[in-house]
Motif scaffolding. Structure first.
Motif, PDB file in Angstrom:
ATOM      1  N   SER A 139      -1.668   8.096  -7.398  1.00  0.00           N
ATOM      2  CA  SER A 139      -1.314   6.700  -7.163  1.00  0.00           C
ATOM      3  C   SER A 139      -2.151   5.768  -8.032  1.00  0.00           C
ATOM      4  O   SER A 139      -1.644   4.796  -8.609  1.00  0.00           O
ATOM      5  CB  SER A 139      -1.506   6.355  -5.680  1.00  0.00           C
ATOM      6  OG  SER A 139      -1.241   5.001  -5.435  1.00  0.00           O
ATOM      7  N   VAL A 140      -3.450   6.064  -8.149  1.00  0.00           N
ATOM      8  CA  VAL A 140      -4.323   5.239  -8.988  1.00  0.00           C
ATOM      9  C   VAL A 140      -3.894   5.330 -10.449  1.00  0.00           C
ATOM     10  O   VAL A 140      -3.837   4.318 -11.165  1.00  0.00           O
ATOM     11  CB  VAL A 140      -5.797   5.664  -8.818  1.00  0.00           C
ATOM     12  CG1 VAL A 140      -6.698   4.925  -9.817  1.00  0.00           C
ATOM     13  CG2 VAL A 140      -6.273   5.407  -7.392  1.00  0.00           C
ATOM     14  N   ALA A 141      -3.586   6.533 -10.916  1.00  0.00           N
ATOM     15  CA  ALA A 141      -3.139   6.713 -12.298  1.00  0.00           C
ATOM     16  C   ALA A 141      -1.844   5.956 -12.563  1.00  0.00           C
ATOM     17  O   ALA A 141      -1.670   5.323 -13.617  1.00  0.00           O
ATOM     18  CB  ALA A 141      -2.968   8.192 -12.610  1.00  0.00           C
ATOM     19  N   TRP A 189      -6.167   1.014  -4.794  1.00  0.00           N
ATOM     20  CA  TRP A 189      -5.218   1.651  -3.871  1.00  0.00           C
ATOM     21  C   TRP A 189      -4.263   0.638  -3.240  1.00  0.00           C
ATOM     22  O   TRP A 189      -3.609   0.935  -2.261  1.00  0.00           O
ATOM     23  CB  TRP A 189      -5.980   2.423  -2.785  1.00  0.00           C
ATOM     24  CG  TRP A 189      -6.734   3.589  -3.340  1.00  0.00           C
ATOM     25  CD1 TRP A 189      -6.246   4.831  -3.639  1.00  0.00           C
ATOM     26  CD2 TRP A 189      -8.124   3.637  -3.669  1.00  0.00           C
ATOM     27  NE1 TRP A 189      -7.239   5.642  -4.130  1.00  0.00           N
ATOM     28  CE2 TRP A 189      -8.416   4.929  -4.166  1.00  0.00           C
ATOM     29  CE3 TRP A 189      -9.176   2.714  -3.602  1.00  0.00           C
ATOM     30  CZ2 TRP A 189      -9.684   5.325  -4.574  1.00  0.00           C
ATOM     31  CZ3 TRP A 189     -10.436   3.090  -4.021  1.00  0.00           C
ATOM     32  CH2 TRP A 189     -10.674   4.383  -4.497  1.00  0.00           C
ATOM     33  N   ARG A 190      -4.202  -0.569  -3.781  1.00  0.00           N
ATOM     34  CA  ARG A 190      -3.315  -1.633  -3.283  1.00  0.00           C
ATOM     35  C   ARG A 190      -3.513  -1.855  -1.785  1.00  0.00           C
ATOM     36  O   ARG A 190      -2.558  -1.931  -1.008  1.00  0.00           O
ATOM     37  CB  ARG A 190      -1.845  -1.283  -3.558  1.00  0.00           C
ATOM     38  CG  ARG A 190      -1.520  -0.955  -5.004  1.00  0.00           C
ATOM     39  CD  ARG A 190      -0.016  -0.825  -5.176  1.00  0.00           C
ATOM     40  NE  ARG A 190       0.364   0.165  -6.160  1.00  0.00           N
ATOM     41  CZ  ARG A 190       1.105  -0.068  -7.245  1.00  0.00           C
ATOM     42  NH1 ARG A 190       1.531  -1.285  -7.508  1.00  0.00           N
ATOM     43  NH2 ARG A 190       1.424   0.905  -8.054  1.00  0.00           N
ATOM     44  N   THR A 229       0.842  -1.194   0.000  1.00  0.00           N
ATOM     45  CA  THR A 229       0.000   0.000   0.000  1.00  0.00           C
ATOM     46  C   THR A 229       0.882   1.251   0.000  1.00  0.00           C
ATOM     47  O   THR A 229       1.893   1.304   0.710  1.00  0.00           O
ATOM     48  CB  THR A 229      -0.878   0.001   1.266  1.00  0.00           C
ATOM     49  OG1 THR A 229      -1.628  -1.211   1.317  1.00  0.00           O
ATOM     50  CG2 THR A 229      -1.822   1.195   1.273  1.00  0.00           C
ATOM     51  N   PRO A 230       0.520   2.289  -0.778  1.00  0.00           N
ATOM     52  CA  PRO A 230       1.329   3.519  -0.794  1.00  0.00           C
ATOM     53  C   PRO A 230       1.563   4.085   0.600  1.00  0.00           C
ATOM     54  O   PRO A 230       0.697   4.003   1.494  1.00  0.00           O
ATOM     55  CB  PRO A 230       0.484   4.465  -1.651  1.00  0.00           C
ATOM     56  CG  PRO A 230      -0.272   3.563  -2.574  1.00  0.00           C
ATOM     57  CD  PRO A 230      -0.594   2.347  -1.752  1.00  0.00           C
ATOM     58  N   ALA A 233      -8.232   4.911   4.503  1.00  0.00           N
ATOM     59  CA  ALA A 233      -9.126   5.035   3.348  1.00  0.00           C
ATOM     60  C   ALA A 233      -9.424   6.496   3.028  1.00  0.00           C
ATOM     61  O   ALA A 233      -9.539   6.879   1.855  1.00  0.00           O
ATOM     62  CB  ALA A 233     -10.425   4.280   3.616  1.00  0.00           C
ATOM     63  N   LEU A 234      -9.570   7.316   4.060  1.00  0.00           N
ATOM     64  CA  LEU A 234      -9.798   8.747   3.850  1.00  0.00           C
ATOM     65  C   LEU A 234      -8.633   9.361   3.085  1.00  0.00           C
ATOM     66  O   LEU A 234      -8.819  10.151   2.155  1.00  0.00           O
ATOM     67  CB  LEU A 234      -9.997   9.434   5.193  1.00  0.00           C
ATOM     68  CG  LEU A 234     -10.330  10.923   5.159  1.00  0.00           C
ATOM     69  CD1 LEU A 234     -11.648  11.183   4.446  1.00  0.00           C
ATOM     70  CD2 LEU A 234     -10.388  11.484   6.593  1.00  0.00           C
ATOM     71  N   ALA A 235      -7.408   8.979   3.459  1.00  0.00           N
ATOM     72  CA  ALA A 235      -6.229   9.472   2.732  1.00  0.00           C
ATOM     73  C   ALA A 235      -6.244   8.978   1.289  1.00  0.00           C
ATOM     74  O   ALA A 235      -5.906   9.718   0.365  1.00  0.00           O
ATOM     75  CB  ALA A 235      -4.955   9.018   3.439  1.00  0.00           C
ATOM     76  N   ALA A 236      -6.663   7.720   1.077  1.00  0.00           N
ATOM     77  CA  ALA A 236      -6.722   7.171  -0.277  1.00  0.00           C
ATOM     78  C   ALA A 236      -7.663   7.987  -1.160  1.00  0.00           C
ATOM     79  O   ALA A 236      -7.337   8.325  -2.307  1.00  0.00           O
ATOM     80  CB  ALA A 236      -7.157   5.708  -0.224  1.00  0.00           C
TER      81      ALA A 236
END
Length: 389
Positions: free
Chosen positions: A289-291, A240-241, A44-45, A279-282
């Protein structure tokens, strides 16, 4: 003599996880290259891990609201509204302890024993087995490879959605095939289900992992009215891994949310506070990160498909989204036996197509969400194994 303590028939008849059966045969072996599970080989990032770590360090380890923290639901409402170009109010949202939990809750809310449920297959086994756990009768509607891609016969699907059908379960982009519902087919399916009062259960976990260039797969959400019989289930796992975090969400009619809150109480009560902070940060910081992940997956797809197609006898249709190449080898019809042989003799871990229903038999699934050098090594092992035969 007392009767043997066994599970009820609906549970005894469930398919065992053939993916786990193959993985168990290879786990603990350092020489096996594993592509059997559907997750990235990268963690996860850091910005997500850091946010959750701070919340945990602050002692945020207490119960939260059944439906999820208000600030996370508000952020999710903003995220979904921007993604789909249609407002998705917080009154329609529920945070769940994993995407599979969302699927189970959705099924518990609307499916009863004896109900007829249509499922687009082949598909991740949980999608079909969850309504079966609840006593539903499953009608599969199979995708088919055509012109180098997987396709859905829309007329055949609509014909299977009869007045006595309770729900349609549809996963797009699809695990394992990578098929993606065509944008032009959404309205016909929605209109048909509206007319007959059929629930649409849309498993949208791979919606951000589309290779179409739009950044998101076609969804029913922007077409549907808030009161339509539509439940979209999703997860933070893939885009978001965050597979190991076990956090998901649902979009449902607002009228259903009170009942979903009750079901959440009796299933998991609530999702952990510090996990929701990640999750809020994601949602609020994660678009770059998704791109980046989507670009990595597009390159990995091209690498693996090119390698597979260079091996004589392999058919590998093009996936439109997701993490997987679903392919078959001429002359190999028993996918479980082949997957086990690849583990034992080639040190290569793939998922057998039979794990995804009878329609997947004879195929293998390769999760290509891996570093290029790992995918390359796996392709080399597969080619060597087949050359010996």
């Amino acid at each position: 003599m007392a009767q043997a303590p066994i599970a009820r028939p609906a549970v005894q008849s469930l398919r065992r996880s053939l993916i786990r059966e193959v993985a168990n045969a290879g786990m603990g072996r350092a020489d096996v290259l594993a592509f059997w599970f559907g997750e990235s080989d990268q963690p996860t990032p850091a910005f997500i891990r850091d946010a959750a770590g701070r919340a945990l360090a602050e002692g945020r380890t207490f119960y939260t609201h059944n439906l999820g923290r208000p600030d996370l639901r508000a952020a999710l409402s903003t995220y979904l509204g921007g993604l789909h170009g249609a407002p998705i109010g917080v009154e329609r949202l529920a945070i769940t302890s994993s995407g599979v939990s969302a699927l189970m809750l959705a099924a518990q809310a609307v499916v009863e024993p004896g109900d007829k449920v249509a499922v687009v297959t082949p598909v991740w086994p949980n999608v079909a087995e969850i309504p079966r756990i609840l006593g539903a009768q499953i009608t599969p509607v199979s995708l088919e490879p055509r012109n180098g891609r997987w396709g859905l016969d829309l007329d055949r699907l609509l014909a299977a959605l009869t007045p006595d059908t309770r729900a349609l379960f549809l996963n797009s982009p699809n695990n394992p095939t990578g098929w993606m519902l065509a944008a032009e087919d959404r309205q016909a399916i929605l209109d048909h289900c509206r007319r007959l009062g059929i629930w649409i259960m849309a498993d949208d976990v791979y919606e951000r992992l589309s290779f179409s260039g739009s950044g998101s797969a076609p969804s029913f959400l922007p077409l549907a009215d808030p009161q339509d019989r539509l439940i979209s289930t999703n997860s933070f796992s893939k885009a978001w891994r965050m597979t190991g975090w076990r956090l998901g969400w649902m979009v449902a009619p607002a009228e259903l949310n009170e009942a979903l809150g009750v079901l959440l109480e009796y299933n998991t009560s609530c999702a952990p506070d510090f996990v929701q902070e990640g999750a809020l940060a994601a949602l609020t910081q994660g678009e770059p990160s998704v791109a980046a992940l989507r670009a990595e997956l597009a390159a990995a797809r091209d690498q693996v498909l090119t390698g597979l197609r260079a091996i004589p006898g392999i058919e590998a249709p093009e996936p439109d989204g997701g993490l997987y190449a679903f392919f078959r080898l001429a002359g190999h019809d028993d996918s479980l036996a082949l997957a086990k042989a690849l583990v034992a003799e080639a040190g290569l871990g793939l998922a057998p197509g039979a794990a995804f229903g009878d329609e997947g038999e004879g195929w293998l699934r390769w999760c290509f969400a891996a570093r290029p050098e790992k995918n390359a090594a796996g392709l080399e092992r597969l080619a060597r194994y087949l050359a010996r035969r």
